[in-house]
Scaffold this motif. Structure first.
Motif: not given
Length: 95
Positions: A11-13, A16-17, A68-71, A81-82
């Motif tokens: 989900k985080e990936i 980020g995509i 790095i783009r996944s908040l 941190k998130s």
């Protein structure tokens, strides 16, 4: 690196995509600051489980371009941190 570990972060990936494709000034500013820390980290690697996604984090296996783009992501070594939770990110997607 185990693909199961990467799958756990899917989900985080995905987030980020999406953020890498649909660029936002705020997200890019956060990504830039995170990348500075990642570039100094000994866990930054060039051999990734998924070909063509280097550089990667050797701790979690994620491509740094997306992580790095996944908040809602955070560094597994706690270097950053998130910014928001996954639930908050889901609500943003609904807008």
């Amino acid at each position: 690196m185990d693909l199961k570990k990467i799958w756990k972060n899917r989900k985080e990936i995905y987030e980020g995509i999406k953020n890498a494709i649909i660029r936002d000034v705020i997200v890019e500013d956060i990504a830039e600051k995170r990348l500075v820390l990642c570039n100094e980290c000994p866990s930054k690697g060039d051999e990734c489980e998924v070909p063509g996604t280097a550089p990667c984090c050797n701790e979690c296996g994620c491509s740094l371009a997306f992580k790095i783009r996944s908040l809602s992501s955070e560094c597994p070594l706690e270097k950053w941190k998130s910014i928001i939770t996954e639930e908050q990110e889901d609500k943003l997607d609904e807008l």
